[in-house]
Scaffold this motif. Structure first.
Motif, short mmCIF file in Angstrom:
data_model
loop_
_atom_site.label_atom_id
_atom_site.label_comp_id
_atom_site.label_asym_id
_atom_site.label_seq_id
_atom_site.Cartn_x
_atom_site.Cartn_y
_atom_site.Cartn_z
N ASP A 234 0.81 -1.22 0.00
CA ASP A 234 0.00 0.00 0.00
C ASP A 234 0.85 1.27 0.00
O ASP A 234 0.30 2.37 -0.12
N GLU A 235 2.15 1.15 0.17
CA GLU A 235 2.99 2.33 0.33
C GLU A 235 2.96 3.27 -0.87
O GLU A 235 2.82 4.49 -0.69
N LEU B 206 -0.74 6.26 8.40
CA LEU B 206 -0.70 4.88 7.91
C LEU B 206 0.71 4.50 7.47
O LEU B 206 1.17 3.37 7.70
N LEU B 207 1.40 5.41 6.82
CA LEU B 207 2.76 5.11 6.39
C LEU B 207 3.70 4.92 7.58
O LEU B 207 4.59 4.06 7.56
N SER B 208 3.49 5.69 8.64
CA SER B 208 4.34 5.52 9.81
C SER B 208 4.05 4.22 10.55
O SER B 208 4.86 3.79 11.38
N SER B 209 2.91 3.59 10.25
CA SER B 209 2.63 2.28 10.83
C SER B 209 3.43 1.19 10.15
O SER B 209 3.49 0.06 10.66
N ALA C 4 9.41 4.57 3.43
CA ALA C 4 10.31 5.70 3.19
C ALA C 4 10.00 6.86 4.11
O ALA C 4 10.90 7.58 4.57
N LEU C 5 8.73 7.07 4.41
CA LEU C 5 8.38 8.16 5.32
C LEU C 5 8.94 7.87 6.71
O LEU C 5 9.43 8.79 7.38
N GLY C 6 8.87 6.61 7.17
CA GLY C 6 9.45 6.28 8.46
C GLY C 6 10.93 6.56 8.52
O GLY C 6 11.44 7.03 9.54
N ALA C 7 11.63 6.30 7.43
CA ALA C 7 13.07 6.57 7.39
C ALA C 7 13.33 8.07 7.47
O ALA C 7 14.26 8.52 8.17
N ALA D 177 6.01 9.29 14.78
CA ALA D 177 6.05 8.75 13.43
C ALA D 177 7.35 8.01 13.13
O ALA D 177 7.52 7.49 12.02
N THR D 178 8.26 7.94 14.08
CA THR D 178 9.56 7.28 13.88
C THR D 178 9.46 5.80 14.26
O THR D 178 8.89 5.47 15.30
#
Length: 627
Positions: free
Chosen positions: A334-335, A356-359, A364-367, A425-426
């Motif tokens: 889903d990313e 959702l991306l941080s989950s 890439a958003l988490g990075a 979000a990290t």
């Protein structure tokens, strides 16, 4: 006038001959409110028709004449040809060719005012009084309405029958139990006073067990079951799944049950590609949300691809809810779609996509968030091991694109607001390496400089809940016996309740049991709500022991009504024998105060024990094989 009218009515009823006349063709006609026989139909004067003009002499119609200047209240004199007998009131109402029935409103108005105050629309005769003629006209009008309706020709063919239900029928005892539960709900619910169990809260458990056993519902109870689902939205998924295809058939013919057609039971099967596409393009918003959720549970990739086909044409509020449905089955696949949503026109959509991306720990958003947060959190260079915090000084465009809200809420500083969003979000795996290779428990135990501990630990709590990380949740929860507002990481019961959701069910129950043993029941309601029913043995024993202690301490039972309600629904029925000794009020002590709560506690425990026995009987009725 009322006595006179009543007597005249009896007289006219005894002498009124059979009334015959033309019946309006077509079977249906317009009616005005209040007309007799309204449910069956009747006739009414239609545009273009008019009453026949009265005769100039008044002789043919039987109307009376009055000399000029004579009062309308004076007795009327009937003028008729010599030798002609005086007609009865019913004879005056006998339909003639082309005659139109008197308007029902005129009859009602005259009856309300009285014939002595309003000229009767019915011609008067020397052979009968005006009240009698009025009542005779009303009787004729009523009979004509009731008898004048012809059977209507069906406008459409009869509907196709419902699809067959191959499930076995309920056992007789279970069927009677369902009828009892539905009857109590229809009567307005149970009574919480006294020792009688509250049956209204047992229907969800009954439905869940019946679904597990694969039974079909009794046909005669389907209307009551649909009414119950209409009144309680929390019942709808289980009630509609149990009701089966016949309930959907009924919902097609009753607007009050149309909600059943918007549920998952009324959705096309995933194998029906044409039906899925048609409903997605033409369905109501609620139907589309249900369709997307059901498809997401079975085929996550197909659901995302279906959403992408209309994503750019959806409204902002609809995009937000559609995007939220992707939480179920969220994966790395889903990313790309979520990353594109970071550039959405709506700020709420961007924030949800970033959440959702941080989950996804490997996104890439988490990075990017980990890189920003690492520059804010580090180990102090001198002295004892501790965490140093340097919050960001600005919120740049890149941070806003990744879901950071620039404007803080009231009573929050900008830097702490930005810092909390970066940390939550990290990916939590970042902190072990960043803080000296420590475990989550060791990281949480480190002191934090300059009063940033509450902000940092709160952000870690939100990250653990978002990422469903059991190790970090366990570390942030700490020991159950630690002070309620002074744990190692969580600073409130609400945060602890959310962290418990990341633990396995058995470990969650054990932790809550330890919390109740240390702190009692006064602050455990929110924590108990996170534990699945039936409660594990350790948790059930802790609750019963705490209730017993509250009774011995002289507490008020109504102060624990919420806990009692949860226990009735969630306590294992095996705990019923332990409650037997608590249901007796016992003889009053000599020095018992007047406001003693012993009897109230006895009723509360009796209701709890009775509910547990009833739940056990319900389970046996549904699971025991027939004799």
């Amino acid at each position: 006038m009322r006595n006179e009218t009543t007597g005249a009515a009896r007289e006219s009823a005894a002498t009124m001959p059979e009334i015959t006349g033309p019946i309006q063709q077509g079977g249906t006609s317009a009616r005005t409110p209040g007309e007799p026989g309204q449910a069956l139909g009747g006739s009414k004067e239609t545009p273009g028709e008019s009453a026949p003009p009265p005769s100039r002499s008044g002789q043919e119609s039987g109307e009376s004449t009055r000399p000029p200047g004579q009062s309308s209240q004076a007795p009327r004199e009937v003028v008729r040809p010599p030798g002609k007998p005086a007609p009865s009131p019913a004879d005056a109402l006998r339909p003639v060719s082309g005659a139109t029935a008197l308007p029902w409103e005129e009859l009602v108005r005259t009856a309300l005012l009285g014939t002595d105050r309003r000229a009767s629309p019915v011609p008067g005769h020397s052979g009968g009084s005006a009240p009698g003629a009025l009542l005779a006209a009303a009787a004729v009008r009523t009979v004509r309405y009731r008898a004048g309706l012809r059977p209507a020709t069906p406008a459409a063919p009869f509907p196709a029958p419902a699809k067959p239900d191959a499930r076995p029928p309920l056992p007789r005892a279970a069927r009677n139990r369902l009828a009892q539960l539905l009857a109590v709900r229809a009567a307005g619910g149970g009574d919480r006073r006294g020792a009688a169990p509250d049956l209204t809260e047992l229907l969800p458990q009954w439905l869940a067990t019946a679904l597990q056993q694969g039974y079909a519902p009794p046909h005669d109870l389907l209307p009551a079951l649909l009414d119950a689902a209409r009144a309680r939205t929390d019942l709808r998924p289980a009630a509609l799944a149990f009701a089966g295809p016949r309930a959907l058939w009924l919902a097609q013919h009753n607007p009050a049950w149309r909600f059943a057609l918007r549920g998952a039971a009324g959705q096309p099967s995933p194998e029906d590609a044409e039906g899925v596409a048609r409903l997605w393009e033409e369905g109501l918003f609620a139907e589309r949300v249900t369709l997307l959720g059901a498809l997401r549970e079975r085929e996550p990739d197909r659901a995302r691809e279906l959403l992408a086909t209309t994503w750019r044409t959806e409204r902002a509020e609809d995009r937000l809810l559609f995007l939220d449905s992707l939480r179920a089955g969220l994966s790395e696949a889903d990313e790309p779609f979520l990353d594109e949503s970071l550039a959405d026109r709506s700020r709420n959509v961007r924030s949800t996509a970033a959440e959702l991306l941080s989950s996804l720990p490997g996104s890439a958003l988490g990075a990017r968030m980990a890189e920003r947060a690492a520059s804010c959190v580090s180990l102090a260079l001198t002295g004892a091991p501790r965490i140093a915090v340097e919050a960001p000084h600005e919120c740049d465009a890149g941070m806003e694109r990744d879901g950071v809200t620039a404007k803080p809420p009231a009573s929050r500083g900008e830097r702490s607001w930005w810092f909390g969003q970066l940390v939550e979000a990290t990916p939590l795996a970042t902190w072990g390496g960043r803080l000296g290779g420590r475990t989550p428990e060791e990281v949480v135990a480190l002191p934090v400089e300059e009063g940033w501990q509450s902000e940092l630990h709160g952000a870690w709590c939100r990250a653990a809940v978002r990422q469903q990380d059991a190790a970090w949740s366990r570390a942030l929860l700490g020991a159950p016996g630690s002070p309620v507002a002074d744990g190692p990481g969580a600073v409130s019961l609400a945060e602890r309740a959310r962290l418990l959701g990341a633990l396995p069910a058995d470990e969650r129950a054990d932790w809550v049991a330890g919390f109740i043993s240390a702190h009692g029941l006064s602050e455990s309601f929110q924590l108990l709500g996170t534990c699945p029913a039936p409660w594990a043995g350790s948790l059930g024993r802790a609750v019963v022991d705490a209730l017993t202690s509250a009774r011995r301490a002289g507490g008020y039972p109504w102060s624990y009504s919420g806990i009692m309600g949860l226990a009735e629904r969630c306590l294992d029925p095996a705990e019923a024998p332990r409650l037997a000794t608590l249901t007796q009020a016992g003889p009053p002590a000599p020095d018992t105060p007047a406001n003693s709560t012993t009897a109230y506690w006895a009723d509360a425990f009796e209701r709890l024990a009775g509910t547990l026995r009833l739940r056990e009987a319900m389970h046996t009725e549904l699971t025991q094989p027939p004799a």
